[in-house]
Design an enzyme around this catalytic site. Structure first.
Site, PDB file in Angstrom:
ATOM      1  N   LYS A  76      26.088  -5.697  66.939  1.00 14.20           N
ATOM      2  CA  LYS A  76      25.191  -6.602  66.233  1.00 14.20           C
ATOM      3  C   LYS A  76      24.249  -5.802  65.329  1.00 14.20           C
ATOM      4  O   LYS A  76      23.743  -4.748  65.703  1.00 14.20           O
ATOM      5  CB  LYS A  76      24.392  -7.452  67.228  1.00 14.20           C
ATOM      6  N   GLU A 124      20.720 -18.513  77.084  1.00 14.86           N
ATOM      7  CA  GLU A 124      21.729 -19.405  76.517  1.00 14.86           C
ATOM      8  C   GLU A 124      21.431 -20.836  76.923  1.00 14.86           C
ATOM      9  O   GLU A 124      20.982 -21.092  78.053  1.00 14.86           O
ATOM     10  CB  GLU A 124      23.126 -19.019  77.012  1.00 14.86           C
ATOM     11  N   HIS A 164      25.346  -5.466  78.607  1.00 19.32           N
ATOM     12  CA  HIS A 164      24.547  -5.727  77.409  1.00 19.32           C
ATOM     13  C   HIS A 164      23.093  -5.258  77.564  1.00 19.32           C
ATOM     14  O   HIS A 164      22.567  -4.515  76.737  1.00 19.32           O
ATOM     15  CB  HIS A 164      24.540  -7.218  77.065  1.00 19.32           C
ATOM     16  N   LYS A 208      21.864 -19.032  81.900  1.00 21.82           N
ATOM     17  CA  LYS A 208      22.515 -20.152  81.228  1.00 21.82           C
ATOM     18  C   LYS A 208      21.730 -21.430  81.463  1.00 21.82           C
ATOM     19  O   LYS A 208      20.963 -21.536  82.410  1.00 21.82           O
ATOM     20  CB  LYS A 208      23.954 -20.302  81.736  1.00 21.82           C
ATOM     21  N   LYS A 224      18.622 -20.977  73.061  1.00 18.11           N
ATOM     22  CA  LYS A 224      19.558 -19.875  72.862  1.00 18.11           C
ATOM     23  C   LYS A 224      18.858 -18.844  71.995  1.00 18.11           C
ATOM     24  O   LYS A 224      18.629 -19.072  70.801  1.00 18.11           O
ATOM     25  CB  LYS A 224      20.838 -20.350  72.175  1.00 18.11           C
TER      26      LYS A 224
END
Length: 515
Positions: free
Chosen positions: A190, A224, A248, A348, A353
């Site tokens: 990214k 998320e 991550h 989640k 998000k």
């Protein structure tokens, strides 16, 4: 990225060539690289799968995938017509020796046609349990033995625990040399994540204050809104810690915490990241419960729609103990970072998000302003926004216009969308380009993978020994269980709940230390 003239002729073989990852990410990324001139003049994509599908139907399906998932929108028909000529669909049983003999025949014929030995890239876009088998067949068939030109790309998860990660590394390293193995973590591709390196090491302004003397706390948030969707069969065996923190988030901690490398050579950068992993404090079982919180979402509301609880999702058991949320407090025990808490949170079905890193600086050592003004002082803050916005913000104090001394928080914002006309490349475009170039800087080495598991295993082992007493423990659409707020409140902070990290900061977002 480098131009077409700097890339060798390449054959990219995608095992799982008609799978979801290929449809959503790989073919759209390759198409964009082609359009932008970052694929070699001579290249071939071999999409290997077991499905009985014609070349025409395969191309049609993946044309639709590009139209749906490409960052540039619908494909240009003329460009796609040229691109699809480089795609060859190969129906094959990846467990059968003959399939690899057939592939070898294609490689040899293509080398002869191109009149040179092309680079061969083997991309494992398959379920994890197939990786060892495919790698073993590649080794047995003798089609991946050139250490300089042949590379294997392995998607996460890299094992299920430390032992399985070590076993996978042993298998791969028994067939390939370490410099041939590219363990891909799309987060590292990214733009904003890569910009952390540029921000830290290209600017003399920030490095002198990048340490425990000036920084009070660091927060990393990866949240998320979606639930598990169609990934429940995987997620039930993973959970939030394995799915996000082990890879991550620990990689983000490395980029924030690492010492300056001599240069951006792959091993120099990865050596410095490994030093951070070695320095992250390990938890004994009793310390796990003081430093880590887990949760599972119940039913609730997201964007006006009622959503179900995790244990009501398809392929999830009613008594499932899989965590869909995790928050933790880490420390890097070294000279630069000793005593600075790093709070991480991921989950989640959360309120927004969004992914960001916030760096909160210490208060000024002596406040010269009147008491009424002192109470309004906000801490200096730096925010790296990763998604959906991309950019960097620095939050500081300035005098408000007027005759008296009144302070007002203001922001300096670098926003990709404002600064650059072109859309940044997708993470997979960057990473695929690096694989073709043989640049492993953004990929993880075996020692990094195993050290990450050594950090995480005490948490997982403690949770196995002490099942949660209450699941679900947070409502969908919230920011997670109340225990996560208590974790950070114990140190006098609260979470920076940025919904749009590049917008002006409100006082409620700041997490100022309680007095």
């Amino acid at each position: 990225m480098k131009s077409i003239s700097e890339l060798e002729p390449t054959m990219l073989t995608i095992f799982g060539g008609d799978g979801d990852l290929t449809w959503r990410k790989l073919i759209p990324a390759l198409y964009n690289l082609f359009v932008d001139g970052f694929l070699p003049e001579k290249f071939k994509i071999l999409s290997v799968d077991m499905k009985d599908i014609s070349q025409k139907d395969y191309n049609k399906r993946h044309y639709e995938g590009v139209n749906k998932f490409s960052r540039r929108g619908k494909a240009d028909k003329k460009q796609w017509s040229k691109f699809e000529q480089h795609i060859v669909y190969v129906k094959a049983d990846i467990t059968n020796d003959k399939s690899y003999d057939d592939l070898n025949k294609i490689y040899n014929e293509t080398d002869k046609e191109w009149d040179e030995d092309a680079s061969r890239i083997f991309y494992m876009a398959v379920s994890p349990h197939f990786i060892k088998e495919i790698a073993s067949h590649l080794g047995k068939a003798g089609i991946a033995g050139n250490c300089d030109k042949h590379r294997i790309v392995v998607e996460k998860p890299f094992g299920h625990d430390l032992k399985s990660a070590q076993d996978l590394n042993n298998v791969l390293q028994g067939i390939f040399s370490e410099n041939q193995i590219y363990r891909i973590d799309h987060y590292l591709g990214k733009e904003t994540v890569q910009n952390i390196l540029a921000f830290r090491f290209a600017n003399a302004l920030f490095e002198p204050v990048w340490n425990r003397n000036f920084i009070e706390q660091i927060q990393i948030n990866v949240s998320e809104q979606v639930g598990v969707e169609n990934r429940a069969s995987y997620y039930e065996h993973a959970g939030a810690v394995r799915d996000m923190i082990q890879n991550h988030i620990l990689q983000l901690i490395c980029l924030i915490g690492m010492e300056p490398p001599v240069d951006l050579g792959a091993d120099n950068v990865r050596d410095k990241k490994l030093e951070v992993l070695h320095a992250i404090r390990r938890f004994s079982e009793d310390k796990v419960y003081k430093n880590v919180v887990r949760g599972q979402y119940g039913k609730g509301w997201i964007k006006g729609d009622e959503v179900k609880a995790y244990h009501d999702e398809e392929k999830v058991g009613k008594e499932s103990l899989t965590e869909t949320f995790a928050a933790a407090r880490f420390y890097i025990d070294n000279w630069r970072w000793q005593g600075v808490p790093i709070y991480v949170r991921t989950g989640k079905r959360l309120q927004e998000k969004t992914s960001y890193i916030s760096i909160q600086f210490k208060e000024v050592p002596h406040k010269i302003f009147p008491s009424g003004v002192r109470q309004l002082l906000h801490p200096n803050l730096m925010v790296f926004s990763i998604q959906p916005q991309m950019g960097i913000r620095i939050h500081f104090q300035a005098k408000k216009t007027g005759l008296d001394m009144r302070l007002k928080p203001v922001d300096m914002i670098f926003n990709y969308s404002d600064s650059y006309r072109n859309d940044p490349p997708d993470a997979y475009e960057t990473l695929l380009n690096d694989v073709m170039l043989g640049d492993a800087t953004l990929f993880m080495r075996s020692d990094q993978i195993e050290e990450s598991w050594r950090i995480i295993m005490p948490i997982l082992d403690a949770w196995v020994n002490n099942p949660p007493q209450k699941f679900p423990n947070y409502q969908s659409g919230s920011w997670g269980p109340p225990e996560a707020d208590a974790l950070i409140a114990h140190d006098g902070f609260f979470w920076h709940n940025f919904t749009q990290p590049l917008e002006i900061v409100s006082e409620a977002m700041l997490g100022a230390k309680n007095k």
